[in-house]
Design a protein around this motif. Structure first.
Motif, PDB file in Angstrom:
ATOM      1  N   LEU A 154      -5.864  -0.630   7.943  1.00 23.97           N
ATOM      2  CA  LEU A 154      -4.028  -0.454   7.504  1.00 23.97           C
ATOM      3  C   LEU A 154      -4.281   1.139   7.093  1.00 23.97           C
ATOM      4  N   ASP A 157      -2.137   5.697  10.031  1.00 23.10           N
ATOM      5  CA  ASP A 157      -0.955   5.761  10.022  1.00 23.10           C
ATOM      6  C   ASP A 157      -0.093   5.490  10.916  1.00 23.10           C
ATOM      7  N   ASP A 158      -0.365   4.569  12.257  1.00 17.99           N
ATOM      8  CA  ASP A 158       0.841   4.794  13.445  1.00 17.99           C
ATOM      9  C   ASP A 158       1.423   3.578  13.212  1.00 17.99           C
ATOM     10  N   THR A 160       3.889   0.715  12.192  1.00 14.59           N
ATOM     11  CA  THR A 160       4.973   0.046  11.591  1.00 14.59           C
ATOM     12  C   THR A 160       5.138  -1.174  10.599  1.00 14.59           C
ATOM     13  N   LYS A 161       6.429  -0.385   9.104  1.00 16.01           N
ATOM     14  CA  LYS A 161       6.221  -1.841   8.178  1.00 16.01           C
ATOM     15  C   LYS A 161       5.864  -2.836   8.570  1.00 16.01           C
ATOM     16  N   GLU A 162       6.421  -3.300   9.664  1.00 19.93           N
ATOM     17  CA  GLU A 162       6.395  -4.522   9.274  1.00 19.93           C
ATOM     18  C   GLU A 162       4.605  -5.235   9.479  1.00 19.93           C
ATOM     19  N   GLU A 163       4.270  -4.475  10.690  1.00 21.16           N
ATOM     20  CA  GLU A 163       2.497  -4.553  11.221  1.00 21.16           C
ATOM     21  C   GLU A 163       1.885  -4.221   9.839  1.00 21.16           C
ATOM     22  N   ARG A 164       2.601  -3.205   8.909  1.00 17.74           N
ATOM     23  CA  ARG A 164       1.520  -2.935   7.637  1.00 17.74           C
ATOM     24  C   ARG A 164       1.409  -4.218   6.725  1.00 17.74           C
ATOM     25  N   ASP A 165       3.408  -4.407   6.438  1.00 16.79           N
ATOM     26  CA  ASP A 165       3.136  -5.504   5.583  1.00 16.79           C
ATOM     27  C   ASP A 165       2.546  -7.134   6.202  1.00 16.79           C
ATOM     28  N   GLU A 166       2.242  -7.151   7.499  1.00 18.20           N
ATOM     29  CA  GLU A 166       1.339  -8.676   7.830  1.00 18.20           C
ATOM     30  C   GLU A 166       0.600  -8.222   6.969  1.00 18.20           C
TER      31      GLU A 166
END
Length: 348
Positions: A154, A157-158, A160-166
């Protein structure tokens, strides 16, 4: 009763016979020696007629002969005691494979049987302790490693919002799992150290089970499960909070192992002075080899640990039921379902 009495008197008789035979042999040997001494002329008439010298000679001879015979005969008894001391030392050092094979006197045979039983029980406890530590380490370490790994990812910084939320969802899930493990270990420790049931009260157990079903309603709906409940209003004397854990745990397990659109049944019946609660699911079932182990700490039939849980729930349930002087059993057929049967005395 006769066996106990014979076991009690056998050792005194054993020692009494030993002492009697030592005395008898001593007297016979001493008499034989003085007879031979007189035959070969080693005793003159003056010594034989002396009322002081001859008794002293007899006393000295008896003492020497008796001591020698006692030393020889006591070697077997001392050897048995030394074997027992050596066995206890090996047991104390952690060698639970040590066994005794003493046969006589009868008390020593009983001692051997009790020692062997104790060594076997301690060996079993050691295996359980080792398994507990290994399983606990695995269950505790896995979510921590997972949280650490995704926390490091996490930082990128690269993402995506979807990956971060997952990844955040995974961290939250693993954190919840870790908190559940800590909570279950604490609960298990509390009920295991509890010898007497506290906070007893009379309450409607039927209503309590219905409330447990409502608490898990979201999980039922998520898997579209059909629920058949046949619950009556019966009053039970016990610890309400602890028994609530039992129903929640059994229902949660049924939901967990029942496939989507499956069916779960909860039935209650009164049997003489007992209340019997049955929780049945139509899930994957339990393999016959795994069935005797399901109440062990940290045991999970799913060795891959892909199924949610940490293997402590049923161990807690069993202890709680035993605190209420009840029983819990499990019947299961692979791929057909599982039934847990809880029996609790009504007027305990």
């Amino acid at each position: 009763m006769s066996n106990k009495l014979s076991n009690r008197i056998s050792l005194p008789i054993y020692f009494s016979l030993i002492i009697f035979f030592i005395f008898l042999i001593t007297v016979v040997i001493t008499g034989l020696l003085f007879f031979l001494a007189q035959v070969f002329g080693l005793l003159n008439e003056e010594l034989a007629q002396d009322g002081f010298v001859l008794p002293i000679m007899v006393l000295i001879a008896c003492t020497i002969i008796g001591t020698t015979i006692s030393a020889i005969t006591s070697r077997k008894m001392v050897k048995s005691i030394r074997i027992f001391i050596e066995a206890t030392e090996r047991l104390a050092s952690g060698d639970f494979s040590m066994r005794l094979q003493l046969k006589s006197p009868p008390e020593f045979e009983i001692l051997s049987e009790n020692f062997n039983r104790m060594a076997e029980e301690l060996g079993g406890i050691e295996i359980l302790r080792t398994d507990f530590v290994n399983n606990f380490s695995h269950e505790f370490k896995t979510p921590i490693v997972s949280i650490k790994g995704f926390a490091e990812v996490l930082k990128n910084d690269d993402l995506t919002k979807e990956e971060r939320d997952e990844y955040l969802d995974i961290v939250i899930e693993e954190s919840t799992r870790l908190a559940s493990l800590a909570s279950n270990v604490l609960e298990l420790t509390q009920v295991e150290t509890q010898k007497i049931l506290t906070n007893k009260m009379r309450f409607n157990v039927g209503e309590q089970i219905r409330q447990s079903v409502l608490l898990l309603a979201a999980k039922f709906e998520k898997k579209h499960l059909k629920l058949n409940v046949n619950i009556q209003d019966y009053e039970l004397s016990g610890n309400k909070e602890l028994l609530n854990q039992v129903w929640l745990n059994l229902l949660d397990n049924a939901i967990k192992f029942t496939p989507e659109h499956g069916e779960i049944e909860v039935n209650m019946k009164k049997n003489e002075d007992n209340l019997v609660i049955l929780v049945h699911d139509c899930g994957i079932g339990i393999h016959p080899e795994a069935l005797p182990k399901i109440f062990d700490k940290f045991y999970q039939q799913d060795t891959s640990h892909s199924t949610a849980g940490n293997g402590l729930g049923l161990a807690i349930v069993k202890k709680i039921i035993h605190l209420h002087h009840g029983t819990i059993s499990c019947e299961s057929i692979p791929l057909q379902g599982t039934t847990f049967t809880v029996t609790i005395p009504i007027g305990m």
